[in-house]
Write an enzyme that holds these catalytic residues in place. Structure first.
Site, PDB file in Angstrom:
ATOM      1  N   LYS A   1      -0.532   4.964   4.516  1.00  0.00           N
ATOM      2  CA  LYS A   1      -1.413   4.028   5.231  1.00  0.00           C
ATOM      3  C   LYS A   1      -0.885   3.794   6.638  1.00  0.00           C
ATOM      4  O   LYS A   1       0.296   3.535   6.836  1.00  0.00           O
ATOM      5  CB  LYS A   1      -1.527   2.704   4.458  1.00  0.00           C
ATOM      6  CG  LYS A   1      -2.517   1.740   5.097  1.00  0.00           C
ATOM      7  CD  LYS A   1      -2.869   0.586   4.186  1.00  0.00           C
ATOM      8  CE  LYS A   1      -3.794  -0.406   4.860  1.00  0.00           C
ATOM      9  NZ  LYS A   1      -5.098   0.165   5.249  1.00  0.00           N
TER      10      LYS A   1
ATOM     11  N   HIS B   1       0.837  -1.204   0.000  1.00  0.00           N
ATOM     12  CA  HIS B   1       0.000   0.000   0.000  1.00  0.00           C
ATOM     13  C   HIS B   1       0.868   1.249   0.000  1.00  0.00           C
ATOM     14  O   HIS B   1       2.056   1.197   0.329  1.00  0.00           O
ATOM     15  CB  HIS B   1      -0.916   0.035   1.232  1.00  0.00           C
ATOM     16  CG  HIS B   1      -2.133  -0.827   1.093  1.00  0.00           C
ATOM     17  ND1 HIS B   1      -2.136  -2.162   1.430  1.00  0.00           N
ATOM     18  CD2 HIS B   1      -3.384  -0.542   0.658  1.00  0.00           C
ATOM     19  CE1 HIS B   1      -3.339  -2.666   1.199  1.00  0.00           C
ATOM     20  NE2 HIS B   1      -4.119  -1.712   0.734  1.00  0.00           N
TER      21      HIS B   1
HETATM   22  P1  NAD Z   1      -7.453   9.523   5.124  1.00  0.00           P
HETATM   23  O1  NAD Z   1      -6.508   9.732   6.251  1.00  0.00           O
HETATM   24  O2  NAD Z   1      -7.174  10.138   3.797  1.00  0.00           O
HETATM   25  O3  NAD Z   1      -8.925  10.016   5.581  1.00  0.00           O
HETATM   26  C1  NAD Z   1      -9.467   9.849   6.879  1.00  0.00           C
HETATM   27  C2  NAD Z   1     -10.392  11.026   7.156  1.00  0.00           C
HETATM   28  O4  NAD Z   1     -11.079  10.818   8.398  1.00  0.00           O
HETATM   29  C3  NAD Z   1      -9.626  12.362   7.288  1.00  0.00           C
HETATM   30  O5  NAD Z   1     -10.210  13.352   6.459  1.00  0.00           O
HETATM   31  C4  NAD Z   1      -9.798  12.711   8.770  1.00  0.00           C
HETATM   32  O6  NAD Z   1      -9.792  14.098   9.023  1.00  0.00           O
HETATM   33  C5  NAD Z   1     -11.168  12.087   9.017  1.00  0.00           C
HETATM   34  N1  NAD Z   1     -11.495  12.030  10.441  1.00  0.00           N
HETATM   35  C6  NAD Z   1     -10.651  11.921  11.514  1.00  0.00           C
HETATM   36  N2  NAD Z   1     -11.358  11.989  12.670  1.00  0.00           N
HETATM   37  C7  NAD Z   1     -12.654  12.168  12.314  1.00  0.00           C
HETATM   38  C8  NAD Z   1     -13.862  12.323  13.058  1.00  0.00           C
HETATM   39  N3  NAD Z   1     -13.858  12.315  14.410  1.00  0.00           N
HETATM   40  N4  NAD Z   1     -15.041  12.432  12.394  1.00  0.00           N
HETATM   41  C9  NAD Z   1     -15.064  12.449  11.045  1.00  0.00           C
HETATM   42  N5  NAD Z   1     -13.936  12.324  10.270  1.00  0.00           N
HETATM   43  C10 NAD Z   1     -12.760  12.174  10.914  1.00  0.00           C
HETATM   44  O7  NAD Z   1      -7.617   7.941   4.978  1.00  0.00           O
HETATM   45  P2  NAD Z   1      -8.227   7.118   3.754  1.00  0.00           P
HETATM   46  O8  NAD Z   1      -7.139   6.663   2.839  1.00  0.00           O
HETATM   47  O9  NAD Z   1      -9.402   7.851   3.185  1.00  0.00           O
HETATM   48  O10 NAD Z   1      -8.725   5.805   4.533  1.00  0.00           O
HETATM   49  C11 NAD Z   1      -9.665   5.881   5.580  1.00  0.00           C
HETATM   50  C12 NAD Z   1      -9.889   4.477   6.129  1.00  0.00           C
HETATM   51  O11 NAD Z   1     -10.491   3.653   5.123  1.00  0.00           O
HETATM   52  C13 NAD Z   1      -8.601   3.740   6.533  1.00  0.00           C
HETATM   53  O12 NAD Z   1      -8.865   2.950   7.683  1.00  0.00           O
HETATM   54  C14 NAD Z   1      -8.314   2.845   5.332  1.00  0.00           C
HETATM   55  O13 NAD Z   1      -7.542   1.703   5.658  1.00  0.00           O
HETATM   56  C15 NAD Z   1      -9.724   2.468   4.955  1.00  0.00           C
HETATM   57  N6  NAD Z   1      -9.908   1.982   3.573  1.00  0.00           N
HETATM   58  C16 NAD Z   1     -10.807   0.995   3.418  1.00  0.00           C
HETATM   59  C17 NAD Z   1     -11.108   0.531   2.144  1.00  0.00           C
HETATM   60  C18 NAD Z   1     -12.170  -0.528   1.981  1.00  0.00           C
HETATM   61  O14 NAD Z   1     -12.501  -0.913   0.833  1.00  0.00           O
HETATM   62  N7  NAD Z   1     -12.769  -1.009   3.087  1.00  0.00           N
HETATM   63  C19 NAD Z   1     -10.454   1.071   1.023  1.00  0.00           C
HETATM   64  C20 NAD Z   1      -9.532   2.090   1.228  1.00  0.00           C
HETATM   65  C21 NAD Z   1      -9.273   2.565   2.513  1.00  0.00           C
END
Ligand code: NAD
Length: 246
Positions: free
Chosen positions: A137, A133
């Site tokens: 991450k 990744h």
């Molecule tokens: P990222 O860091 O770009 O985004 C996370 C967001 O959450 C940020 O904008 C942050 O400010 C926000 N956040 C933090 N605290 C918060 C709160 N209290 N309330 C609302 N928002 C809040 O991360 P990302 O790459 O977008 O990934 C997010 C998650 O999704 C990770 O855990 C990642 O592993 C997961 N993910 C899952 C899949 C899937 O298919 N299930 C795919 C990609 C990523």
């Protein structure tokens, strides 16, 4: 019917991908967005379902709010602690809940393929998972790698926690039969790659999935959101959403 969707973690990479993927769809519309500092309970009031790609702490807070609001949940955040599962079970008593470490069709198909391979080959074929990744991450191994490794364990008919190996460093000795290893690479802007290896004598099988756009996860989450609205309360997987055998 058009499902009204709240995006939790809206400013993040996935949150933005969900909003982009919703453009032009008729089955869903983005009715609200929240990120750090916003009131998720208030935002839930105007939505039928929320899609959560945020952080473990934010995901717990959103699930607590959704229990009160009885709102359908599509949860993609990974790296969740042991406190998440009881909360999701509580939410599933009052609303449909889809939790998936990976919302892509290809990966969900892969979960079935690795389980089938593990069942056919047995623990004599050494099973290892390698995931790659992007460098931002935070959690490791990826939730998807863990889901793949658990599917292999299910194919072997064993409890994953009793055979898992997430690190090897120093004099670790010969590989025990039946061990399932997971290795992690981090770098650049890789969206997500997972390879399951089955090493036999003089031959090996590799089952791989490579994502080249976050759009596949975002679209999968939107499909799950449209599917979940109106379903009875309960825990569901992407296999249910996609109509794949579980
Ligand atoms: P990222 O860091 O770009 O985004 C996370 C967001 O959450 C940020 O904008 C942050 O400010 C926000 N956040 C933090 N605290 C918060 C709160 N209290 N309330 C609302 N928002 C809040 O991360 P990302 O790459 O977008 O990934 C997010 C998650 O999704 C990770 O855990 C990642 O592993 C997961 N993910 C899952 C899949 C899937 O298919 N299930 C795919 C990609 C990523």
């Amino acid at each position: 019917m058009t499902a009204r969707v709240l995006v939790v973690g809206a400013a993040g990479k996935m949150g933005r991908a969900v909003q982009d993927a919703a453009v032009g769809r008729e089955d869903v519309k983005i009715a609200g967005t929240v990120d750090q500092g916003d009131d998720v309970a208030a935002a839930l009031a105007g939505c039928d379902v929320y899609i959560d790609f945020s952080t473990p702490a934010a995901t717990l807070a959103a699930a607590r709010a959704a229990i009160g609001a009885k709102r359908a949940a599509i949860i993609g955040t990974t790296g969740l602690g042991a406190d998440a599962e009881p909360l999701f079970a509580e939410l599933a008593k009052v609303a449909p809940v889809v939790v998936a470490a990976n919302f892509s069709l290809g990966v969900n198909l892969m979960l079935g393929l690795v389980r089938q391979a593990a069942r056919a080959l047995g623990p004599a074929w050494d099973a290892e998972v390698v995931e790659t990744h992007h460098k931002a991450k935070r959690d490791a191994p990826s939730g998807t790698a863990l889901a793949i490794a658990r599917s292999i364990a299910a194919g072997h008919g064993v409890d994953y926690d009793s055979v898992k190996r997430h690190t090897r460093d120093g004099d670790v000795g010969p590989r025990p039969r039946g061990e399932i290893g997971v290795a992690t690479l981090r770098g650049g802007d890789v969206v997500g790659e997972h390879v399951a290896y089955f090493f036999g004598e003089h031959e090996r099988i590799e089952i791989a999935h490579r994502a080249t756009s976050r759009g596949i996860f975002a679209t999968g989450a939107l499909v799950a959101a449209a599917w979940a609205v109106g379903k009875p309360p309960g825990r569901y997987t992407m296999l249910d959403v996609l109509g794949l055998p579980s």
